[in-house]
Design an enzyme around this catalytic site. Sequence first.
Site, PDB file in Angstrom:
ATOM      1  N   GLU A 262       1.001  -1.116  -0.214  1.00  0.00           N
ATOM      2  CA  GLU A 262       0.243   0.039  -0.008  1.00  0.00           C
ATOM      3  C   GLU A 262       0.828   1.076   0.080  1.00  0.00           C
ATOM      4  OE1 GLU A 262      -3.028  -0.239   3.039  1.00  0.00           O
ATOM      5  OE2 GLU A 262      -3.889  -2.075   2.208  1.00  0.00           O
ATOM      6  N   HIS A 280      -8.019   2.008   0.981  1.00  0.00           N
ATOM      7  CA  HIS A 280      -8.128   1.385   2.378  1.00  0.00           C
ATOM      8  C   HIS A 280      -8.715   2.748   3.202  1.00  0.00           C
ATOM      9  CE1 HIS A 280      -5.436  -0.697   5.860  1.00  0.00           C
ATOM     10  NE2 HIS A 280      -6.900  -0.427   6.213  1.00  0.00           N
TER      11      HIS A 280
END
Length: 532
Positions: A262, A280
């Site tokens: 990420e 997210h």
Amino acid sequence: MVYRVLISDNISEEGVKLLRREKDIKVDIKTGLSEEELIETLGDYHGLIVRSQTKVTRKVIESGVNLRVIGRAGVGVDNIDVEAATERGIVVVNAPEGNTVSAAEHTIAMLLSLLRKIPSANESLKRGEWDRKRFMGVEFRGKTLGIIGLGRIGSLVASKAMGLEMKVLAYDPFITKERARELGVPLTSLQEVIMKSDFLTVHTPLTKNTYHLIDEEKFSMMRRGVYIVNCARGGVIDEKALYEAIKSGKVAGAALDVFEEEPPRNSPLLELEEVVVTPHIAASTVEAQKSVGVIIAEEVISALKGLPVRNAVNLPSIKAEDYEFIRPFMFLGEKMGRLVASLVDSEINEVNVKYYGTLSGRDTEYVTRSVLKGIMEHILGSGINLVSAPMIAESRGIKIVESSTSETDNYTNLLEVVLRGKNVERKVLGTSFGKQDVRVIKIGDYNVDLIPKGHVIISLHEDRPGVIGRVGTLLGQNNINIARMHVGRIVDEPGGIAIMVLSIDNPPSEEVISSMEKLEGIINAIHIYFGG
Ligand code: NAD
Ligand code: MLT
């Protein structure tokens, strides 16, 4: 003392305000730090608050020489090396309930977006197209949603899905059948969930066991045209295998809020129209962020001030009323640990903690931890706390045995600690008469009345006239005032071996103790400092 707290990922203003309201807490917000920068900075801080961006590695933890608490404003602690924190006695707290609703709502939103191709349809129309054929969706009513991980979020997703008339199946090896029945969710095997689902959603933490839980083999077992949702953790699903399964048509589409890396860089999944993604943000709602921010601020404040915390990842949780009840026993347990360890001068193999009377049936894990803290501090010196004590004891091969019974003679509650070593066994018993008044009432077979505070000399002597007088004279000559004295026998008859417990106002030197041991009639003597 002023505690310094570093917030290294953004948390809600409400949480920051709570921390800043504390006169003895100073807060700094420094986000976007690299690992090296964090390592350079952390030494000054007692508390660290993160979300998922900051990676709290072993190296980071080792640089936090003053660190007492790490707060995770959210659920997942896979970005924190909890083992390294535990080894150093740093409590790790999270806010597990603060974002459950938002994460469950986002899961449903992602599933529906996926089934009705809303993101692509939105983009297409905004590009000026009007294409009603390309965005053919599927209904969710009557379809089977497979849920892997039926915890807080998984179970809320189940209830929302049932409200939308989906059928639900779940796999979670750690949930009881009763709990699943309560939720109205059939619990079955992983294989069955995988084989029977039209839609599959994962809600497990990322651990060694759940890493790539959904892999090539699992995809091969699925129904053709299945839809996949991951709003839990990247890594639970093998992204390469997912990509291949979509390309082959086995999987009709996937909705992903989380990624193995990420932000995801060069992930081919991002190029597929069948994939709906969000960065997210399942927990990114005003309500969830306010809630986790406030919870984590409260937890960090409590941890810094030595108050009980509700959501410690490396400490058992305890209700406030249970904590109030066991508090005097935690104090007593630590002192008894120190006392019993002082009576052993060889290796320790086993610690036995037994709870009697009103203590039985209570949540006593903190008392056991306090006993271990006292024992380990006697052996290793200070720097051991309730977080690290069990791990340190176990790492030294010490077996910890706990038991309880509702029976007691004469006392409403009793705490017994037995240490076993090579050819040695030592036992002490204590009790609490109220919130403040704790006593050690037995050392070995000797009845005593010992207040475990300050400096104490414990000695065995021949039970005959003159011995106690000689001890008093020796201490007097060395300017040591006796504040309290107790003499006890095993059997209440003169002439055997008796125990003497002296609470004294100032510490005796080693010479005083060795002179005492040389006095006629004295068998041995030890000095213990119990602290305040
Ligand atoms: P939880 O602890 O309440 O539930 C997790 C469940 O997974 C537990 O019931 C556990 O028994 C089960 N489980 C563990 N190992 C398993 C396995 N091998 N197979 C099947 N089940 C297993 O946690 P939660 O609050 O429901 O959170 C679930 C996940 O969602 C966590 O990974 C959390 O980090 C993540 N999460 C993500 C976001 C986001 O922003 N995307 C927000 C909140 C939570
Ligand atoms: C969590 O585990 O709570 C999520 O990743 C949410 C977050 O940190 O924003």
